[in-house]
Scaffold this active site. Sequence first.
Site, PDB file in Angstrom:
ATOM      1  N   PHE A  68       0.820  -1.217   0.000  1.00  0.00           N
ATOM      2  CA  PHE A  68       0.000   0.000   0.000  1.00  0.00           C
ATOM      3  C   PHE A  68       0.851   1.265   0.000  1.00  0.00           C
ATOM      4  CE2 PHE A  68      -2.130   3.358   2.492  1.00  0.00           C
ATOM      5  CZ  PHE A  68      -3.232   3.583   1.675  1.00  0.00           C
ATOM      6  N   TYR A 104       6.622  -8.489  16.173  1.00  0.00           N
ATOM      7  CA  TYR A 104       6.729  -7.457  15.129  1.00  0.00           C
ATOM      8  C   TYR A 104       7.289  -6.170  15.716  1.00  0.00           C
ATOM      9  CZ  TYR A 104       5.446  -3.811  11.842  1.00  0.00           C
ATOM     10  OH  TYR A 104       5.474  -2.736  10.996  1.00  0.00           O
ATOM     11  N   LYS A 137      11.098  -4.179  15.098  1.00  0.00           N
ATOM     12  CA  LYS A 137      11.119  -2.893  14.415  1.00  0.00           C
ATOM     13  C   LYS A 137      11.758  -1.804  15.265  1.00  0.00           C
ATOM     14  CE  LYS A 137       9.569  -2.179  10.865  1.00  0.00           C
ATOM     15  NZ  LYS A 137      10.210  -2.263   9.525  1.00  0.00           N
TER      16      LYS A 137
END
Length: 204
Positions: free
Chosen positions: A79, A199, A203
């Site tokens: 996206f 996740y 990060k």
Amino acid sequence: GKPPLESRAPPLLLLDQPAQHGRECKSASGPRTGTCLKSRANRSFIDISSMLASLFDATMADLRPQAPATTLIIGGSGFIGTRLARRLAAAGRPFRIADLRPSTAFPEAWLGCDVRDPSSLEGLFEGVDWVLNLAAEHQDDVQPLSRYHDVNVQGARHVCDAAARAGVRRLLFTSSVAVYGLPEGVVDEAGPLRPFNEYGRTKL
């Protein structure tokens, strides 16, 4: 030719997608510039492609003033990458998209790669001035859990190494609001880092 890098890896610009959690995207000093995200719904209120494009303009001005800069968007079939590619195309800027998945919007610009495999990155950076690393494993149901580290940590390292070998002078890495966990109220970039899942931890 391009001047040599001062260090092994190219200059790294860390774009921590501004963390504005909650229903209203405000801070005590008023609305902030940048991206506002609903952490739980994971929906973007403001298109971060505009922020990336602005950063692109500011940092590329001193690199190749006589020629358009070529951009490589790693993970550019998604996206955010697709929206950024559309902005670059509209501005007449050359770009390539490197991703596991083909780009449906720009199939002619797509090159297949897997950031977990360094050999798949060879040759992608030739003639590139600017790299945007958007590649990430971010789904909630990823198995095995080690895949988060393989893509988000080791994969990012592979991208930096390949960019350095190719003489790329600018690389931008995108982080995530997941590094702040699920705090109560509004949190900005100075908030405590409290990721609650793999996740978020990969990060940081």
